[in-house]
Design a protein around this motif. Structure first.
Motif, PDB file in Angstrom:
ATOM      1  N   ASP A 196       0.825  -1.212   0.000  1.00 30.49           N
ATOM      2  CA  ASP A 196       0.000   0.000   0.000  1.00 30.49           C
ATOM      3  C   ASP A 196       0.856   1.258   0.000  1.00 30.49           C
ATOM      4  OD1 ASP A 196      -2.205  -1.620   0.035  1.00 30.49           O
ATOM      5  OD2 ASP A 196      -2.574  -1.440   2.191  1.00 30.49           O
ATOM      6  N   SER A 199       2.458   1.573  -3.402  1.00 28.07           N
ATOM      7  CA  SER A 199       1.472   1.969  -4.407  1.00 28.07           C
ATOM      8  C   SER A 199       1.161   3.463  -4.320  1.00 28.07           C
ATOM      9  CB  SER A 199       0.196   1.144  -4.219  1.00 28.07           C
ATOM     10  OG  SER A 199      -0.799   1.566  -5.125  1.00 28.07           O
ATOM     11  N   TYR A 200       1.021   3.979  -3.081  1.00 27.48           N
ATOM     12  CA  TYR A 200       0.757   5.410  -2.927  1.00 27.48           C
ATOM     13  C   TYR A 200       1.936   6.231  -3.437  1.00 27.48           C
ATOM     14  CZ  TYR A 200      -0.666   9.807  -0.792  1.00 27.48           C
ATOM     15  OH  TYR A 200      -1.025  11.123  -0.595  1.00 27.48           O
ATOM     16  N   GLN A 202       4.125   5.349  -5.690  1.00 26.45           N
ATOM     17  CA  GLN A 202       4.200   5.260  -7.144  1.00 26.45           C
ATOM     18  C   GLN A 202       3.159   6.151  -7.803  1.00 26.45           C
ATOM     19  OE1 GLN A 202       6.564   3.637  -8.851  1.00 26.45           O
ATOM     20  NE2 GLN A 202       5.684   4.562 -10.703  1.00 26.45           N
ATOM     21  N   ASN A 203       1.968   6.212  -7.240  1.00 27.44           N
ATOM     22  CA  ASN A 203       0.951   7.116  -7.789  1.00 27.44           C
ATOM     23  C   ASN A 203       1.380   8.572  -7.646  1.00 27.44           C
ATOM     24  OD1 ASN A 203      -0.695   4.948  -8.436  1.00 27.44           O
ATOM     25  ND2 ASN A 203      -1.798   5.027  -6.488  1.00 27.44           N
ATOM     26  N   ALA A 204       2.030   8.884  -6.523  1.00 26.87           N
ATOM     27  CA  ALA A 204       2.530  10.253  -6.351  1.00 26.87           C
ATOM     28  C   ALA A 204       3.608  10.568  -7.379  1.00 26.87           C
ATOM     29  CB  ALA A 204       3.057  10.434  -4.934  1.00 26.87           C
ATOM     30  N   LYS A 205       4.445   9.580  -7.693  1.00 20.79           N
ATOM     31  CA  LYS A 205       5.468   9.802  -8.723  1.00 20.79           C
ATOM     32  C   LYS A 205       4.826  10.042 -10.086  1.00 20.79           C
ATOM     33  CE  LYS A 205       9.189   7.137  -6.539  1.00 20.79           C
ATOM     34  NZ  LYS A 205      10.096   5.964  -6.658  1.00 20.79           N
ATOM     35  N   ASN A 206       3.807   9.268 -10.401  1.00 19.55           N
ATOM     36  CA  ASN A 206       3.129   9.458 -11.684  1.00 19.55           C
ATOM     37  C   ASN A 206       2.466  10.824 -11.754  1.00 19.55           C
ATOM     38  OD1 ASN A 206       3.914   6.839 -12.297  1.00 19.55           O
ATOM     39  ND2 ASN A 206       1.968   5.946 -11.619  1.00 19.55           N
ATOM     40  N   THR A 207       1.885  11.264 -10.634  1.00 18.43           N
ATOM     41  CA  THR A 207       1.267  12.588 -10.608  1.00 18.43           C
ATOM     42  C   THR A 207       2.298  13.682 -10.780  1.00 18.43           C
ATOM     43  OG1 THR A 207      -0.459  11.754  -9.149  1.00 18.43           O
ATOM     44  CG2 THR A 207      -0.197  14.139  -9.270  1.00 18.43           C
ATOM     45  N   SER A 210       3.351  14.027 -14.316  1.00 20.21           N
ATOM     46  CA  SER A 210       2.357  14.667 -15.173  1.00 20.21           C
ATOM     47  C   SER A 210       2.295  16.174 -14.981  1.00 20.21           C
ATOM     48  CB  SER A 210       0.975  14.056 -14.914  1.00 20.21           C
ATOM     49  OG  SER A 210       0.577  14.303 -13.575  1.00 20.21           O
TER      50      SER A 210
END
Length: 680
Positions: A196, A199-200, A202-207, A210
Motif C-alpha cells: 500500500d 502503491s501510494y 508510485q501514484n505520487a510519482k506518476n502525478t 504529469s
C-alpha cells in the motif's frame, strides 16, 4: 567374648522378652475365664517333656553382620555364540566400506576395521520475534461555568465545538493517507502495508511526472516530497531549512498555570505589609496536550547481512494540522489603551530524515602482512519468519470550553479554569543479540511510518456588560501547534552488493549440517581479524516494522463576559487581565532503526527503497458560535436544577461518558449531555 557382642546379645533377648510379656498379657485379658474351684477335680501333674535332641552343628557366639559374595559373570553363564555369525559381520562391514568409498586396509594388517559416523554441524536456537503494541488514550472534559456577579446567566451549549473538530479531522485525512493502517503480526499483513505504501508513492510519482504537484486542497500549505533529502535538511511547513527549531523557544507563557518556581535558599522574609491591590486575573486557556513516542530498535546486531530474497525499505512521514483561532472581542475592550497586542497562533510541521553508518571501535589494527581469518563457526537457526513490530498509537481529546462572567471585587482575585495538562509518553528500546553474519533465506521488509495530526479550535468571545471602564489586558491567541517527526536509519547508507557464490554455499552447508566452513566465507575481507564467526540463519522472511500514530485534539472555546463592578462605585485603578489562549498542542515522534552495524549488505533479489514526506496545514476562518438567549429567556438556578433528571442517589452519576472499549477514536468520547456538564 567381646563386651560389644555381649551387650548386643543382652539387648536382643531383652527385646524378645518384652514382646513375649506383652503377648501373654493380651492373652490374659482375652481369656476372662475362671479357673477350677476348690471343689473341682484335681488335675494330674504333667510330666516334663524331654525330647531327644542332638545336633552336629558347632555352637558359636552371636556375630552380627552381613556376608556378601558377588555372583559369577564368567563366560559359561552367557548365551552360546555362533561362530558362523563372525563371517557375516565381516561381509556387512566390507559392504559398508564400499558404499562410503573408503580405501580398504592392506591385507595382513592386524588392525580391525572400525566404522564411525561423519561429524555433523551442531546448530543452536536463535532469538525469537519481538512484537509490542502500545495504545494510549486520554479524554479530558473541563467545561467550566463561573459567575462572579449576583445575576443569573443561561448556560452555553458547546456541542458545536465537537462538531467543528470532527470537520477538522475529516479535512486532515487527505494529508494523512497512512493513518488508516491496521495493526498486524503476520508477514502477509506487513507485506500488504508495504504494498500500500509503495502503491501510494508510485501514484505520487506518476502525478509528479504529469506536472501536478498539488493535493487539490485549499490548504494554507501543502507539501509532498518523494525521496526527501537526508542529513543536514529540515523540512518545516514544506520548506527546506538547515536548523531544527527548539520547542522551548516557542512555548507560550501559561500565566497562572505555569509551574511554580523552586524557592531559593535565602532567608529573606516573604511577608508583605503593602495593602492588597484591586486586580483580577483570569486564565481560561493555557492547556498543554502532548504526545511523545520514541523507538530505538536493534533487533539483530550484525556487521554483515546476506538477503537471499528481495529487500523492501519504506520510510513515510505524514503531518497535518487544522486550527481555528477567530476571536470576537467587544469594541469597548478593543478600544482600551491597556489591551495587549494580540499574538497569533504558531503552527509548525517539522520532519527530519537521517542516514548514518555505525562505526565500530577497533582496539588494534589488523596486521596486513600476516592477516588472520576465521577457521571455525557457531551457527544459530530460526525456522520460519522473524518479526520485529513496534506499533504505537496515541490519542488525546481535551475540551476546555469555559463560560464566565467576571467582575472586580476591590481586592486581588485570580481565576484559573484552564491550565490542563494531558501527556502520553511511550519509549521503546530493544537490544538484540550480536552476530557476525546474518543470512536471511526469504525477503526483508523494513517499514518506518509516522503519522501526526493536530487539531485546535480556539474561537473565543470576550464581551463587556454594562458601563465598563476599558482597562483590561486581553490575550486570546498565542497558541502553539507543533508536529515533529524524525526517522534515522543506521547501516543502510552504503549501496547493496551482489550476492557472492560462497554465501549461497554457506546457506547450503548450514542446511546440510556440514561442519566445514566454506572456503570463500573464511576469506571474506569483512571478517579479517576474526578467530571465529557467530552466524544466524533465518529460513523465512524478516520484517521490521515501526508504526507511530499520534492524534492530538483540543477544543478551547471560551466565552468571558466582564461585568461592571457593583461593589465599588468609583473603581478607576482596577487592573484586569484575561487570557483565553496560550494553548500548546505538541506531537513528537522519533524512530532510530539499526538495520546493520556494518557497511556490507549482500542482496540476491531486487531492492525497493522509497521515502515520502507529506505536510499539510489548514487554517479555518469559520466563526460559528451559539446564539445567546435573550434576557427574558434566562433561567433561574432553581429551574436549571429542576431540569436535571439524573438520579443523584445512584452511584453511576457522571458529567461525561467515556466509552473506549472497542472504538478508540476520539469521536465516541464526547459527553452525552453537554448542558448537564455545564451546570453540574
Amino acid at each position: 567374648m567381646h563386651i560389644e557382642k555381649i551387650s548386643e546379645i543382652i539387648a536382643h533377648f531383652i527385646g524378645l522378652f518384652e514382646m513375649t510379656t506383652d503377648e501373654m498379657r493380651l492373652r490374659t485379658n482375652y481369656a476372662e475365664g475362671a479357673g477350677p474351684g476348690a471343689d473341682g477335680p484335681a488335675l494330674p501333674d504333667q510330666d516334663a517333656f524331654a525330647a531327644a535332641f542332638s545336633s552336629d552343628l558347632q555352637l558359636k557366639d552371636y556375630d552380627p553382620g552381613i556376608n556378601y559374595k558377588s555372583g559369577s559373570y564368567e563366560i559359561e553363564f552367557g548365551p552360546a555364540r555362533h561362530f558362523g555369525r563372525v563371517f557375516e559381520e565381516s561381509l556387512e562391514k566390507l559392504a559398508a566400506i564400499a558404499g562410503k568409498d573408503i580405501p580398504l586396509p592392506h591385507f595382513g594388517d592386524p588392525t580391525d576395521i572400525v566404522l564411525t559416523d561423519e561429524p555433523e554441524l551442531t546448530v543452536f536456537a536463535g532469538p525469537g520475534s519481538a512484537i509490542s503494541h502500545v495504545l494510549q488514550v486520554n479524554a479530558l472534559y473541563d467545561d467550566d461555568y463561573l459567575d462572579m456577579t449576583d445575576g443569573v446567566h443561561a448556560p452555553r451549549d458547546t456541542s458545536f465545538v465537537i462538531e467543528r473538530l470532527a470537520d477538522f479531522s475529516t479535512k486532515a485525512e487527505i494529508f494523512t493517507p497512512f493513518a488508516s493502517l491496521h495493526r498486524t503480526d503476520t508477514y502477509d499483513g506487513a507485506l500488504k502495508i508495504a504494498e500500500d505504501l509503495e502503491s501510494y508513492i508510485q501514484n505520487a510519482k506518476n502525478t509528479e511526472d504529469s506536472g501536478a504537484t498539488s493535493l487539490g486542497t485549499d490548504a494554507t500549505h501543502e507539501f509532498v516530497r518523494l525521496d526527501p533529502e537526508v542529513n543536514d535538511t529540515v523540512y518545516i511547513n514544506g520548506k527546506a531549512e538547515t536548523d531544527i527549531p527548539v520547542l522551548d523557544d516557542f512555548l507560550p507563557d501559561r500565566g497562572l498555570a505555569k509551574l511554580p518556581e523552586e524557592p531559593d535558599d535565602s532567608n529573606t522574609s516573604i511577608e508583605q505589609d503593602d495593602p492588597s491591590g484591586n486586580s483580577l486575573e483570569v486564565t481560561a486557556g493555557a492547556n498543554v496536550v502532548v504526545n511523545v513516542a520514541s523507538v530505538i530498535h536493534t533487533g539483530v546486531i550484525a556487521s554483515v547481512t546476506a538477503v537471499m530474497g528481495n529487500y523492501h525499505q519504506v520510510d513515510a512521514v505524514s503531518q497535518a494540522f487544522v486550527y481555528s483561532d477567530n476571536d470576537e472581542i467587544a469594541s469597548a475592550l478593543r478600544s482600551s489603551g491597556h489591551s495587549a497586542e494580540e499574538a497569533g497562533t504558531i503552527a509548525k510541521n517539522i520532519a527530519v530524515f537521517e542516514q548514518s553508518t555505525f562505526e565500530a571501535s577497533r582496539h588494534a589494527e589488523p596486521d596486513s602482512a600476516d592477516p588472520t581469518f576465521p577457521n571455525s563457526w557457531r551457527v544459530s537457526i530460526i525456522d520460519g519468519d522473524v518479526s520485529f513490530v513496534q506499533w504505537i498509537e496515541q490519542y488525546q481529546f481535551v475540551t476546555d470550553n469555559d463560560t464566565m462572567t467576571v467582575t472586580t471585587s476591590g481586592s486581588e482575585a485570580t481565576v484559573l479554569t484552564g491550565g490542563n495538562t494531558s501527556i502520553n509518553f511511550s519509549s521503546f528500546f530493544q537490544m538484540g543479540l550480536q552476530y557476525d553474519l546474518v543470512i536471511i533465506g526469504g525477503n526483508v521488509l523494513d517499514i518506518n511510518s509516522i503519522t501526526q495530526v493536530s487539531l485546535l479550535y480556539d474561537n473565543d468571545w470576550v464581551r463587556a456588560d454594562g458601563d465598563l471602564d476599558p482597562g483590561a489586558d486581553l490575550q486570546t491567541g498565542n497558541n502553539l501547534i507543533w508536529n515533529f517527526a524524525s526517522i534515522h536509519n543506521v547501516g543502510t547508507g552504503g549501496p547493496f552488493e551482489a550476492m557472492p557464490d560462497y554465501m549461497a554455499a554457506t546457506q547450503k552447508a548450514i542446511e546440510d549440517r556440514d561442519p566445514n566452513m566454506p572456503e570463500g566465507l573464511s576469506f571474506d575481507m569483512n571478517f579479517q581479524g576474526y578467530a571465529g564467526l557467530n552466524v544466524l540463519y533465518i529460513t523465512g522472511n524478516l520484517y521490521d516494522m515501526t508504526i507511530i500514530k499520534q492524534v492530538s485534539i483540543l477544543g478551547d472555546s471560551d466565552d468571558v463576559t466582564q461585568a461592571a463592578s457593583t461593589i465599588l462605585e468609583n473603581n478607576p485603578d482596577a487592573t484586569v487581565k484575561i487570557d483565553t489562549g496560550s494553548n500548546a498542542v505538541v506531537n513528537i515522534a522519533e524512530i532510530v532503526d539499526y538495520d546493520s552495524f556494518g557497511q556490507t549488505t549482500y542482496l540476491a533479489g531486487q531492492l525497493y527503497s522509497d521515502a515520502i514526506l507529506i505536510q499539510g496545514g489548514l487554517v479555518e476562518h469559520d466563526t460559528t458560535q451559539p446564539q445567546p438567549q435573550p434576557a427574558d429567556d434566562r433561567l433561574a438556578n432553581e429551574v436549571i436544577a429542576f431540569l436535571d433528571n439524573d438520579d443523584l442517589a445512584g452511584g453511576d452519576c457522571a458529567d461525561g461518558v467515556i466509552n473506549a472499549g472497542n472504538d478508540f477514536s476520539w469521536s465516541s468520547t464526547h459527553p452525552a449531555d453537554v448542558m448537564q456538564a455545564m451546570v453540574a
